[in-house]
Design a protein around this motif. Sequence first.
Motif, PDB file in Angstrom:
ATOM      1  N   ALA A 246       0.858  -1.188   0.000  1.00 30.68           N
ATOM      2  CA  ALA A 246       0.000   0.000   0.000  1.00 30.68           C
ATOM      3  C   ALA A 246       0.891   1.234   0.000  1.00 30.68           C
ATOM      4  CB  ALA A 246      -0.925   0.011   1.212  1.00 30.68           C
ATOM      5  N   LEU A 247       0.369   2.329  -0.534  1.00 27.88           N
ATOM      6  CA  LEU A 247       1.085   3.596  -0.578  1.00 27.88           C
ATOM      7  C   LEU A 247       0.487   4.561   0.443  1.00 27.88           C
ATOM      8  CD1 LEU A 247       1.275   4.119  -4.463  1.00 27.88           C
ATOM      9  CD2 LEU A 247       2.932   2.962  -2.973  1.00 27.88           C
ATOM     10  N   ALA A 248       1.325   5.434   0.975  1.00 29.21           N
ATOM     11  CA  ALA A 248       0.854   6.500   1.857  1.00 29.21           C
ATOM     12  C   ALA A 248       1.446   7.813   1.371  1.00 29.21           C
ATOM     13  CB  ALA A 248       1.261   6.229   3.302  1.00 29.21           C
ATOM     14  N   LEU A 249       0.585   8.714   0.906  1.00 28.65           N
ATOM     15  CA  LEU A 249       1.010  10.037   0.465  1.00 28.65           C
ATOM     16  C   LEU A 249       0.963  10.947   1.690  1.00 28.65           C
ATOM     17  CD1 LEU A 249       1.792  11.849  -1.928  1.00 28.65           C
ATOM     18  CD2 LEU A 249      -0.644  12.315  -2.253  1.00 28.65           C
ATOM     19  N   VAL A 250       2.133  11.276   2.221  1.00 28.24           N
ATOM     20  CA  VAL A 250       2.230  11.967   3.507  1.00 28.24           C
ATOM     21  C   VAL A 250       2.339  13.478   3.299  1.00 28.24           C
ATOM     22  CG1 VAL A 250       3.542  12.165   5.654  1.00 28.24           C
ATOM     23  CG2 VAL A 250       3.336   9.932   4.508  1.00 28.24           C
ATOM     24  N   HIS A 251       1.386  14.214   3.884  1.00 24.44           N
ATOM     25  CA  HIS A 251       1.399  15.678   3.816  1.00 24.44           C
ATOM     26  C   HIS A 251       1.891  16.318   5.118  1.00 24.44           C
ATOM     27  CE1 HIS A 251      -0.606  16.157  -0.094  1.00 24.44           C
ATOM     28  NE2 HIS A 251      -1.238  15.034   0.219  1.00 24.44           N
ATOM     29  N   ALA A 252       2.082  15.507   6.143  1.00 22.49           N
ATOM     30  CA  ALA A 252       2.617  16.014   7.413  1.00 22.49           C
ATOM     31  C   ALA A 252       3.033  14.819   8.271  1.00 22.49           C
ATOM     32  CB  ALA A 252       1.572  16.856   8.150  1.00 22.49           C
ATOM     33  N   PRO A 253       4.171  14.950   8.977  1.00 21.76           N
ATOM     34  CA  PRO A 253       5.110  16.073   8.931  1.00 21.76           C
ATOM     35  C   PRO A 253       6.101  15.921   7.767  1.00 21.76           C
ATOM     36  CG  PRO A 253       5.795  14.521  10.608  1.00 21.76           C
ATOM     37  CD  PRO A 253       4.524  13.981  10.029  1.00 21.76           C
ATOM     38  N   VAL A 254       6.279  16.994   7.008  1.00 20.28           N
ATOM     39  CA  VAL A 254       7.194  17.007   5.870  1.00 20.28           C
ATOM     40  C   VAL A 254       8.017  18.293   5.915  1.00 20.28           C
ATOM     41  CG1 VAL A 254       5.715  15.587   4.398  1.00 20.28           C
ATOM     42  CG2 VAL A 254       5.443  18.076   4.395  1.00 20.28           C
ATOM     43  N   THR A 341      -6.654  -4.429   8.136  1.00 19.51           N
ATOM     44  CA  THR A 341      -7.128  -5.013   6.877  1.00 19.51           C
ATOM     45  C   THR A 341      -6.216  -6.117   6.367  1.00 19.51           C
ATOM     46  OG1 THR A 341      -5.987  -3.305   5.580  1.00 19.51           O
ATOM     47  CG2 THR A 341      -8.276  -2.867   6.206  1.00 19.51           C
ATOM     48  N   ALA A 342      -4.911  -5.995   6.650  1.00 22.44           N
ATOM     49  CA  ALA A 342      -3.955  -6.995   6.151  1.00 22.44           C
ATOM     50  C   ALA A 342      -3.763  -8.150   7.119  1.00 22.44           C
ATOM     51  CB  ALA A 342      -2.610  -6.338   5.869  1.00 22.44           C
ATOM     52  N   GLY A 343      -4.204  -7.992   8.371  1.00 22.40           N
ATOM     53  CA  GLY A 343      -4.084  -9.064   9.340  1.00 22.40           C
ATOM     54  C   GLY A 343      -2.819  -9.028  10.161  1.00 22.40           C
ATOM     55  N   ARG A 344      -1.909  -8.099   9.874  1.00 22.54           N
ATOM     56  CA  ARG A 344      -0.697  -7.951  10.666  1.00 22.54           C
ATOM     57  C   ARG A 344      -0.089  -6.578  10.391  1.00 22.54           C
ATOM     58  NH1 ARG A 344       4.030 -11.736   8.161  1.00 22.54           N
ATOM     59  NH2 ARG A 344       5.258 -10.455   9.594  1.00 22.54           N
ATOM     60  N   LYS A 345       0.732  -6.113  11.312  1.00 17.45           N
ATOM     61  CA  LYS A 345       1.331  -4.789  11.178  1.00 17.45           C
ATOM     62  C   LYS A 345       2.260  -4.751   9.968  1.00 17.45           C
ATOM     63  CE  LYS A 345       3.991  -1.306  13.706  1.00 17.45           C
ATOM     64  NZ  LYS A 345       4.723  -0.998  14.972  1.00 17.45           N
ATOM     65  N   PRO A 346       2.168  -3.706   9.132  1.00 13.31           N
ATOM     66  CA  PRO A 346       3.015  -3.658   7.943  1.00 13.31           C
ATOM     67  C   PRO A 346       4.436  -3.222   8.265  1.00 13.31           C
ATOM     68  CG  PRO A 346       1.689  -1.678   8.056  1.00 13.31           C
ATOM     69  CD  PRO A 346       1.234  -2.567   9.189  1.00 13.31           C
ATOM     70  N   ARG A 347       5.344  -3.633   7.448  1.00 13.20           N
ATOM     71  CA  ARG A 347       6.692  -3.075   7.474  1.00 13.20           C
ATOM     72  C   ARG A 347       6.611  -1.706   6.804  1.00 13.20           C
ATOM     73  NH1 ARG A 347      12.200  -5.549   7.163  1.00 13.20           N
ATOM     74  NH2 ARG A 347      11.132  -7.572   7.253  1.00 13.20           N
ATOM     75  N   VAL A 348       7.142  -0.683   7.430  1.00 13.67           N
ATOM     76  CA  VAL A 348       7.025   0.682   6.916  1.00 13.67           C
ATOM     77  C   VAL A 348       8.332   1.068   6.224  1.00 13.67           C
ATOM     78  CG1 VAL A 348       6.558   3.090   7.481  1.00 13.67           C
ATOM     79  CG2 VAL A 348       5.417   1.257   8.759  1.00 13.67           C
ATOM     80  N   VAL A 349       8.228   1.442   4.954  1.00 15.50           N
ATOM     81  CA  VAL A 349       9.391   1.787   4.142  1.00 15.50           C
ATOM     82  C   VAL A 349       9.212   3.200   3.612  1.00 15.50           C
ATOM     83  CG1 VAL A 349      10.785   1.190   2.128  1.00 15.50           C
ATOM     84  CG2 VAL A 349       9.722  -0.628   3.498  1.00 15.50           C
ATOM     85  N   ALA A 350      10.199   4.049   3.842  1.00 18.90           N
ATOM     86  CA  ALA A 350      10.141   5.434   3.377  1.00 18.90           C
ATOM     87  C   ALA A 350      10.868   5.579   2.045  1.00 18.90           C
ATOM     88  CB  ALA A 350      10.769   6.367   4.409  1.00 18.90           C
ATOM     89  N   ASP A 370       5.708 -12.347   1.976  1.00 22.33           N
ATOM     90  CA  ASP A 370       5.067 -12.918   3.169  1.00 22.33           C
ATOM     91  C   ASP A 370       4.638 -11.891   4.205  1.00 22.33           C
ATOM     92  OD1 ASP A 370       8.193 -14.157   4.608  1.00 22.33           O
ATOM     93  OD2 ASP A 370       7.481 -12.129   4.219  1.00 22.33           O
ATOM     94  N   GLU A 371       4.702 -10.592   3.880  1.00 26.55           N
ATOM     95  CA  GLU A 371       4.227  -9.599   4.849  1.00 26.55           C
ATOM     96  C   GLU A 371       3.792  -8.326   4.118  1.00 26.55           C
ATOM     97  OE1 GLU A 371       7.200  -7.693   7.394  1.00 26.55           O
ATOM     98  OE2 GLU A 371       8.771  -8.575   6.136  1.00 26.55           O
ATOM     99  N   PRO A 372       2.867  -7.563   4.734  1.00 28.18           N
ATOM    100  CA  PRO A 372       2.437  -6.307   4.115  1.00 28.18           C
ATOM    101  C   PRO A 372       3.502  -5.225   4.264  1.00 28.18           C
ATOM    102  CG  PRO A 372       1.329  -6.617   6.209  1.00 28.18           C
ATOM    103  CD  PRO A 372       2.103  -7.862   5.969  1.00 28.18           C
ATOM    104  N   VAL A 373       3.538  -4.332   3.290  1.00 28.70           N
ATOM    105  CA  VAL A 373       4.483  -3.217   3.304  1.00 28.70           C
ATOM    106  C   VAL A 373       3.717  -1.926   3.023  1.00 28.70           C
ATOM    107  CG1 VAL A 373       6.473  -2.146   2.159  1.00 28.70           C
ATOM    108  CG2 VAL A 373       6.442  -4.618   2.568  1.00 28.70           C
ATOM    109  N   LEU A 374       3.982  -0.910   3.840  1.00 32.84           N
ATOM    110  CA  LEU A 374       3.418   0.422   3.623  1.00 32.84           C
ATOM    111  C   LEU A 374       4.549   1.322   3.136  1.00 32.84           C
ATOM    112  CD1 LEU A 374       0.994   2.357   3.829  1.00 32.84           C
ATOM    113  CD2 LEU A 374       1.700   2.849   6.182  1.00 32.84           C
ATOM    114  N   ARG A 390      11.725   6.672  12.327  1.00 30.17           N
ATOM    115  CA  ARG A 390      10.869   5.626  12.907  1.00 30.17           C
ATOM    116  C   ARG A 390      10.515   4.524  11.907  1.00 30.17           C
ATOM    117  NH1 ARG A 390       4.679   7.571  13.600  1.00 30.17           N
ATOM    118  NH2 ARG A 390       4.565   5.324  13.917  1.00 30.17           N
ATOM    119  N   VAL A 391      10.911   4.665  10.656  1.00 31.22           N
ATOM    120  CA  VAL A 391      10.549   3.657   9.655  1.00 31.22           C
ATOM    121  C   VAL A 391      11.471   2.437   9.773  1.00 31.22           C
ATOM    122  CG1 VAL A 391       9.633   5.402   8.089  1.00 31.22           C
ATOM    123  CG2 VAL A 391      12.019   4.664   7.862  1.00 31.22           C
ATOM    124  N   ASP A 392      11.048   1.341   9.145  1.00 33.98           N
ATOM    125  CA  ASP A 392      11.838   0.110   9.172  1.00 33.98           C
ATOM    126  C   ASP A 392      12.954   0.116   8.131  1.00 33.98           C
ATOM    127  OD1 ASP A 392      10.242  -1.316  11.198  1.00 33.98           O
ATOM    128  OD2 ASP A 392       8.668  -1.223   9.663  1.00 33.98           O
TER     129      ASP A 392
END
Length: 425
Positions: A246-254, A341-350, A370-374, A390-392
């Motif tokens: 999944a994608l996250a378009l971040v408007h704050a904090p930037v 929605t994915a059933g487990r916490k996603p790995r967060v990649v910036a 084998d795992e969700p990624v945001l 704070r990202v992975d």
Amino acid sequence: MRLTLLSIFPEYFDGPLRAGLMGKAVDAGVVSFDLVNPRDFARDRHRSVDDTPYGGGPGMVMSPGPLAEALESVPEPGRMLYLDPAGRPLDQDLARELAGEENITLVCGRYEGIDDRVAELFPLERVSVGQAVLNGGEAAALCLVESVARLKPGFMGKQASGEEESFSKGLLEYPHYTRPETFRGLAVPEVLRSGDHARIRDWRRRQSLLNTLKRRPDLLAEARLDKTDIRFLRSERTTRRGRNLALALVHAPVITGERKVGSTSLTNLDLHDISRVSRSYGLRGLYVVTPLQDQRKLAETLISHWTKGAGGRANPDRAEAVANVRLATDLDEAIRDMAETAGRKPRVVATSARGAGTAVPEDVRRWLSDEPVLLLLGTGHGLAREVMERVDAVLRPLRPFDEYNHLSVRAAAAVTVDRILADIF
């Protein structure tokens, strides 16, 4: 075809070059082999062919003198190939190309490799048979020899056998069966017993497409496909790897235009274009992250226009894409929603246009198995430090070696997703 093999272990080839079809081809004069041992050209009493590397380090390097003289001893060397994991990958196109040669000389390295001056003095073409490290080039040379020699007329009983095999047309082969008709409860497919050659041909083509889709989907990007093939693959497509992304378009904090940490405004084009990227690549969706009430209201208005209003009625494709957009007040909310929605916490990649990054697209592709990624996309001048800390993982910039690296977030989203998924599905 004459193949000359340079190796300090010529006995390595005694069995393989006399076995099976290769042995018959040698007896029939289809191919012939000469074995040249660089040790025969060594000048010292120990017949040394290696020495310690300049600059230090482990291992030994093959000396240039014996190799050079060994190459010069070949009367008709033809194309000179050096088996090297850093070389051009051996594929069916290269095998066909080499099969048209009358003479080929193969240099089998050992130890840490050969003195690079040999490659400067002779027209050595580096060829790789894979990304694994071997003890020497002999095993790799056998792979190349067999892939090339078998394409020579007279090597195989039926030339069609070579034309229908894996990779010959950019696809993997279809399954094969022989007698008995039923083996341990498993029957040969009815179509192959029907005698209907048109049906059999169509079945084999579909099975070839399916095998390639399941095992090597990367090959489909270059395979020659017609409209019927495309329709079949579309109907048989397996679950997309992108469903874990999944994608996250971040408007704050930037980082804002004043180089301060703050918020940026949502844009119509970003929402439209990145949602279309998300839908086209079969992703879980797009999160728009903003804490500003007026921006959230604007986003809700845009989404409603395309999913419930006149925009959606006029353009159903756009409505389908925008329907995948979710709003989040902050990154934590997006992470919680995806975990639910994915059933487990996603790995967060910036993502970032600066720095070296800590991950490459192949890493993300592996995690997705084998795992969700945001995947976070920053607006303004990029994600704030508090987010990056704070990202992975942080993805390597798209153009890390160029001075100019200022793609729009819409363009960066499309390129990044395509590199991560790395296939045409």
